[in-house]
Scaffold this motif. Sequence first.
Motif, PDB file in Angstrom:
ATOM      1  N   LYS A 260      98.396 -43.537 -22.055  1.00  0.00           N
ATOM      2  CA  LYS A 260      98.922 -42.297 -21.470  1.00  0.00           C
ATOM      3  C   LYS A 260      98.418 -41.080 -22.227  1.00  0.00           C
ATOM      4  N   ALA A 261      98.438 -41.151 -23.562  1.00  0.00           N
ATOM      5  CA  ALA A 261      97.977 -40.026 -24.369  1.00  0.00           C
ATOM      6  C   ALA A 261      96.476 -39.818 -24.195  1.00  0.00           C
ATOM      7  N   PHE A 262      95.717 -40.918 -24.182  1.00  0.00           N
ATOM      8  CA  PHE A 262      94.270 -40.809 -24.022  1.00  0.00           C
ATOM      9  C   PHE A 262      93.916 -40.248 -22.654  1.00  0.00           C
ATOM     10  N   LEU A 263      94.554 -40.754 -21.613  1.00  0.00           N
ATOM     11  CA  LEU A 263      94.266 -40.283 -20.257  1.00  0.00           C
ATOM     12  C   LEU A 263      94.668 -38.824 -20.075  1.00  0.00           C
TER      13      LEU A 263
ATOM     14  N   PHE B 139      78.663 -31.910 -21.394  1.00  0.00           N
ATOM     15  CA  PHE B 139      79.520 -32.014 -22.582  1.00  0.00           C
ATOM     16  C   PHE B 139      79.612 -33.468 -23.014  1.00  0.00           C
ATOM     17  N   GLU B 140      79.548 -33.670 -24.326  1.00  0.00           N
ATOM     18  CA  GLU B 140      79.700 -35.011 -24.881  1.00  0.00           C
ATOM     19  C   GLU B 140      80.829 -34.959 -25.906  1.00  0.00           C
ATOM     20  N   VAL B 141      81.920 -35.639 -25.602  1.00  0.00           N
ATOM     21  CA  VAL B 141      83.148 -35.545 -26.391  1.00  0.00           C
ATOM     22  C   VAL B 141      83.380 -36.833 -27.169  1.00  0.00           C
ATOM     23  N   MET B 142      83.503 -36.715 -28.487  1.00  0.00           N
ATOM     24  CA  MET B 142      83.830 -37.889 -29.283  1.00  0.00           C
ATOM     25  C   MET B 142      85.300 -38.239 -29.074  1.00  0.00           C
ATOM     26  N   ALA B 143      85.566 -39.497 -28.739  1.00  0.00           N
ATOM     27  CA  ALA B 143      86.933 -39.951 -28.457  1.00  0.00           C
ATOM     28  C   ALA B 143      87.774 -39.997 -29.732  1.00  0.00           C
ATOM     29  N   HIS B 144      89.085 -39.896 -29.527  1.00  0.00           N
ATOM     30  CA  HIS B 144      90.072 -40.062 -30.598  1.00  0.00           C
ATOM     31  C   HIS B 144      90.322 -41.563 -30.738  1.00  0.00           C
ATOM     32  N   HIS B 145      89.662 -42.180 -31.714  1.00  0.00           N
ATOM     33  CA  HIS B 145      89.683 -43.642 -31.795  1.00  0.00           C
ATOM     34  C   HIS B 145      91.042 -44.219 -32.172  1.00  0.00           C
ATOM     35  N   ALA B 146      91.870 -43.434 -32.836  1.00  0.00           N
ATOM     36  CA  ALA B 146      93.215 -43.942 -33.151  1.00  0.00           C
ATOM     37  C   ALA B 146      93.993 -44.214 -31.870  1.00  0.00           C
TER      38      ALA B 146
END
Length: 218
Positions: free
Chosen positions: A110-113, A95-102
């Motif tokens: 914390k939200a990203f992790l 799987f290749e997931v595009m990150a939420h750059h905001a």
Amino acid sequence: MVDTSNPLSLARHLDLTAAEAHFTTADIERACAQAKTLQAAALCVPGVWVTLARSRLEESAVKVCALISFPHGLMTADVKRYEIEAALDEGAQEFEVMAHHALLREKEPKAFLRELRDLVEAAEEHPLKVCVRPELLASEDILRVANWCVEAEAQCLCLAPEVLGTWNVVEEVRRLNAVFSGSLFLKVALPTPQRGLVNDLLAAGVMRVGVKFDPAGL
């Protein structure tokens, strides 16, 4: 060290990507055939094509990688998780997931992790590549994302610039590899194919190089 003079050795480090909106069933079948001929590491496709790709690549060593939340990463965490679960059911092996750059630019660790750990769990120990647009981030931000990938037990950080511009991708790879070699593998997805740059990236320590499938190039 990858022997870039050996076509087979080189190909085993290539991810072929077939993700254009206008691609048809015939285009995806040609992409599968090319991936098998090259003996590429993986064929990366949107979720709608995972079943077809898996059926065409089933008896080959080429992995089917599902692209999640492409191209901008703006799906919610729940939607990304559902995309992974659906693609897994249909036979995706990576799987290749595009990150939420905001979240990255606003420095919301914390939200990203939390999101990343949830996606790693959904992938059920299959390789998960976290994809970022490096031209949108400072070098220290990219380093921070790499640390978060390691913390969340994601296997790969993928640098996927939309344009290369003046950004020195080889130096960035060397810098990251000096810190994370052995704990995180690196991929660079190139916006345009450049054989010399592919060789330089592999020499710098990337494990995968992404190149776009071009039906007209066959």
